[in-house]
Motif scaffolding. Structure first.
Motif, mmCIF file in Angstrom:
data_model
loop_
_atom_site.group_PDB
_atom_site.id
_atom_site.type_symbol
_atom_site.label_atom_id
_atom_site.label_comp_id
_atom_site.label_asym_id
_atom_site.label_seq_id
_atom_site.Cartn_x
_atom_site.Cartn_y
_atom_site.Cartn_z
ATOM 1 N N SER A 81 30.022 53.577 51.067
ATOM 2 C CA SER A 81 28.925 54.019 51.925
ATOM 3 C C SER A 81 27.902 54.815 51.115
ATOM 4 C CB SER A 81 29.480 54.890 53.061
ATOM 5 O OG SER A 81 28.446 55.315 53.912
ATOM 6 N N VAL A 86 41.196 54.084 43.473
ATOM 7 C CA VAL A 86 40.010 54.606 42.786
ATOM 8 C C VAL A 86 39.184 55.261 43.887
ATOM 9 C CG1 VAL A 86 37.959 54.087 41.406
ATOM 10 C CG2 VAL A 86 40.020 52.721 41.098
ATOM 11 N N VAL A 95 35.825 57.761 44.693
ATOM 12 C CA VAL A 95 34.647 58.478 44.216
ATOM 13 C C VAL A 95 33.888 58.996 45.434
ATOM 14 C CG1 VAL A 95 32.709 58.427 42.602
ATOM 15 C CG2 VAL A 95 34.456 56.662 42.445
ATOM 16 N N LEU A 96 33.672 60.296 45.453
ATOM 17 C CA LEU A 96 32.907 60.942 46.530
ATOM 18 C C LEU A 96 31.898 61.845 45.839
ATOM 19 C CD1 LEU A 96 36.010 62.136 48.596
ATOM 20 C CD2 LEU A 96 34.531 60.237 49.230
ATOM 21 N N GLN A 110 24.752 62.467 45.384
ATOM 22 C CA GLN A 110 24.117 61.840 44.238
ATOM 23 C C GLN A 110 22.704 62.388 44.036
ATOM 24 O OE1 GLN A 110 25.895 57.552 44.524
ATOM 25 N NE2 GLN A 110 26.616 58.947 42.921
ATOM 26 N N ARG A 166 33.035 53.569 33.096
ATOM 27 C CA ARG A 166 32.863 52.417 32.201
ATOM 28 C C ARG A 166 31.535 51.705 32.460
ATOM 29 N NH1 ARG A 166 38.304 50.514 34.548
ATOM 30 N NH2 ARG A 166 39.734 52.073 33.753
ATOM 31 N N PHE A 192 28.943 52.988 34.627
ATOM 32 C CA PHE A 192 27.806 53.864 34.920
ATOM 33 C C PHE A 192 27.657 54.953 33.867
ATOM 34 C CE2 PHE A 192 29.250 52.640 39.306
ATOM 35 C CZ PHE A 192 28.126 51.912 39.652
ATOM 36 N N ARG A 249 41.426 58.248 39.625
ATOM 37 C CA ARG A 249 42.245 57.041 39.706
ATOM 38 C C ARG A 249 43.664 57.551 39.888
ATOM 39 N NH1 ARG A 249 38.573 53.140 37.193
ATOM 40 N NH2 ARG A 249 37.248 54.318 35.790
ATOM 41 N N PHE A 278 21.485 47.275 47.827
ATOM 42 C CA PHE A 278 20.461 47.960 47.027
ATOM 43 C C PHE A 278 19.092 47.321 47.213
ATOM 44 C CE2 PHE A 278 24.566 47.990 44.665
ATOM 45 C CZ PHE A 278 24.892 49.316 44.918
HETATM 46 C C1 BLA Z 1 34.005 51.712 40.388
HETATM 47 N N1 BLA Z 1 33.532 50.309 42.402
HETATM 48 C C2 BLA Z 1 34.093 50.553 41.168
HETATM 49 C C3 BLA Z 1 34.815 49.398 40.776
HETATM 50 C C4 BLA Z 1 34.694 48.468 41.774
HETATM 51 C C5 BLA Z 1 33.893 49.054 42.787
HETATM 52 C C6 BLA Z 1 35.314 47.092 41.830
HETATM 53 C C7 BLA Z 1 35.610 49.256 39.482
HETATM 54 C C8 BLA Z 1 37.007 49.767 39.711
HETATM 55 C C9 BLA Z 1 37.535 50.544 38.549
HETATM 56 O O1 BLA Z 1 36.753 51.212 37.866
HETATM 57 O O2 BLA Z 1 38.760 50.523 38.352
HETATM 58 C C10 BLA Z 1 33.609 48.395 44.014
HETATM 59 N N2 BLA Z 1 31.361 49.171 44.519
HETATM 60 C C11 BLA Z 1 32.488 48.509 44.817
HETATM 61 C C12 BLA Z 1 32.298 47.857 46.068
HETATM 62 C C13 BLA Z 1 31.019 48.188 46.475
HETATM 63 C C14 BLA Z 1 30.454 48.986 45.503
HETATM 64 C C15 BLA Z 1 33.245 46.984 46.740
HETATM 65 O O3 BLA Z 1 29.293 49.409 45.571
HETATM 66 C C16 BLA Z 1 30.253 47.834 47.680
HETATM 67 C C17 BLA Z 1 30.739 47.532 48.830
HETATM 68 N N3 BLA Z 1 30.052 53.360 43.578
HETATM 69 C C18 BLA Z 1 29.301 53.288 44.691
HETATM 70 C C19 BLA Z 1 28.968 54.600 45.107
HETATM 71 C C20 BLA Z 1 29.530 55.474 44.202
HETATM 72 C C21 BLA Z 1 30.237 54.670 43.246
HETATM 73 C C22 BLA Z 1 28.151 54.914 46.310
HETATM 74 O O4 BLA Z 1 28.968 52.245 45.237
HETATM 75 C C23 BLA Z 1 29.462 56.924 44.187
HETATM 76 C C24 BLA Z 1 30.103 57.692 45.003
HETATM 77 C C25 BLA Z 1 30.989 55.144 42.191
HETATM 78 N N4 BLA Z 1 32.429 53.228 41.623
HETATM 79 C C26 BLA Z 1 31.852 54.401 41.361
HETATM 80 C C27 BLA Z 1 32.286 54.859 40.074
HETATM 81 C C28 BLA Z 1 33.136 53.899 39.565
HETATM 82 C C29 BLA Z 1 33.217 52.861 40.561
HETATM 83 C C30 BLA Z 1 31.875 56.160 39.412
HETATM 84 C C31 BLA Z 1 33.815 53.863 38.231
HETATM 85 C C32 BLA Z 1 32.859 53.067 37.376
HETATM 86 C C33 BLA Z 1 32.965 53.271 35.915
HETATM 87 O O5 BLA Z 1 34.079 53.359 35.409
HETATM 88 O O6 BLA Z 1 31.872 53.310 35.282
#
Ligand code: BLA
Length: 247
Positions: A68, A95, A97-98, A101, A134, A136, A150, A229
């Motif tokens: 969300s 995993v 993440v809250l 932003q 990884r 971002f 995690r 987006f």
């Molecule tokens: C990581 N988010 C991930 C991963 C997946 C998704 C598959 C990789 C899992 C892993 O690192 O093991 C999935 N992201 C989704 C899905 C949607 C999506 C299903 O947007 C949409 C429905 N990501 C966000 C938001 C935040 C966010 C709002 O969409 C912030 C709160 C964070 N997601 C986030 C971060 C990671 C992640 C920080 C780890 C990425 C990384 O390692 O760089």
């Protein structure tokens, strides 16, 4: 796995005057070709927020997701609210993440808006595990106090429910607080920052491959560009994506 969080989120949005916005039927819901996964999305508009989107993916034991993002109106420069919760049932991996932003990484801005989240990070050390990113860059649109971990089932069952409620309340408190604090970033710049946020995620979101594997490339491309987006939609329906629009 995340349904109680979904219900809590939707109820708290409704309680604050949230009105459901129609999501095009094919983006609102999609069932995978194999028929064993479903993705559903909801869109809300509420006082102080131009767009609040929620997505839930149910791929059974393979994967559960709740995602969300809340986009405040352009006259408010407060951080966006971001939630990304994933449960990989086969490997028993959470995993979570809250985050609030930030639009910018400026010291004064962070001081203004992050007292609450700082406290939460202290309160939930298990969710503040300094995980490496990884896909971002942690210094772009993520705050230094994000809750990111995690972990395993204990974390998902014991800590996460308490932390999720506290996090949501904390964001509502921030929203309340911001009503008494005039925005320092002009609306036009807030708009640009919010669009830059979308474009940044559009390029890097690690979900793209995952969506493609379940729902095909065509649907996934459209879902990311038009629902998750939609960068360049302004005041009207944020659903419409116009790829070649210039500002
Ligand atoms: C990581 N988010 C991930 C991963 C997946 C998704 C598959 C990789 C899992 C892993 O690192 O093991 C999935 N992201 C989704 C899905 C949607 C999506 C299903 O947007 C949409 C429905 N990501 C966000 C938001 C935040 C966010 C709002 O969409 C912030 C709160 C964070 N997601 C986030 C971060 C990671 C992640 C920080 C780890 C990425 C990384 O390692 O760089």
């Amino acid at each position: 796995m995340f349904d109680p969080f979904l219900e809590q989120l939707q109820a708290s949005i409704k309680a604050r005057g949230g009105e459901a916005v129609v999501v095009p039927e094919d983006l609102e819901k999609c069932i995978s070709k194999k028929g064993n996964s479903i993705i559903r999305s909801w869109l809300w508009k509420l006082p102080g927020f131009r767009r609040w989107r929620i997505t839930r993916l149910d791929a059974g034991n393979s994967l559960q997701v709740l995602n969300s993002v809340a986009y405040p109106t352009f006259t408010k420069d407060q951080p966006l609210m971001g939630i990304d919760l994933l449960w990989f049932g086969v490997s028993n991996k959470l995993v979570a993440v809250l985050d609030f932003q930030p639009l910018i990484q400026d010291e004064a801005y962070l001081q203004r808006y992050f007292e609450g989240l700082k406290n939460l990070q202290r309160r939930f050390p298990a969710l503040s595990s300094q995980e490496k990113m990884r896909s971002f860059d942690p210094n772009q649109y993520f705050s230094p106090w994000l809750l990111f971990c995690r972990g395993g089932i204990e974390l998902a069952k014991d800590t996460l429910p308490v932390a999720f409620s506290a996090f949501l309340n904390c964001y509502w408190e921030l929203d309340e607080l911001s009503k008494g604090m005039p925005s320092k970033i002009p609306a036009d710049q807030v708009r640009q920052f919010q669009f830059a946020y979308d474009l940044y995620h559009l390029k890097r979101d690690p979900a793209h491959g995952l969506f493609t594997s379940y729902f095909g490339k065509e649907w996934s491309d459209r879902f990311l560009r038009e629902f998750l987006f939609p960068a360049d939609s302004v005041n009207e329906s944020p659903i419409k994506y116009k790829p070649h629009q210039t500002k």
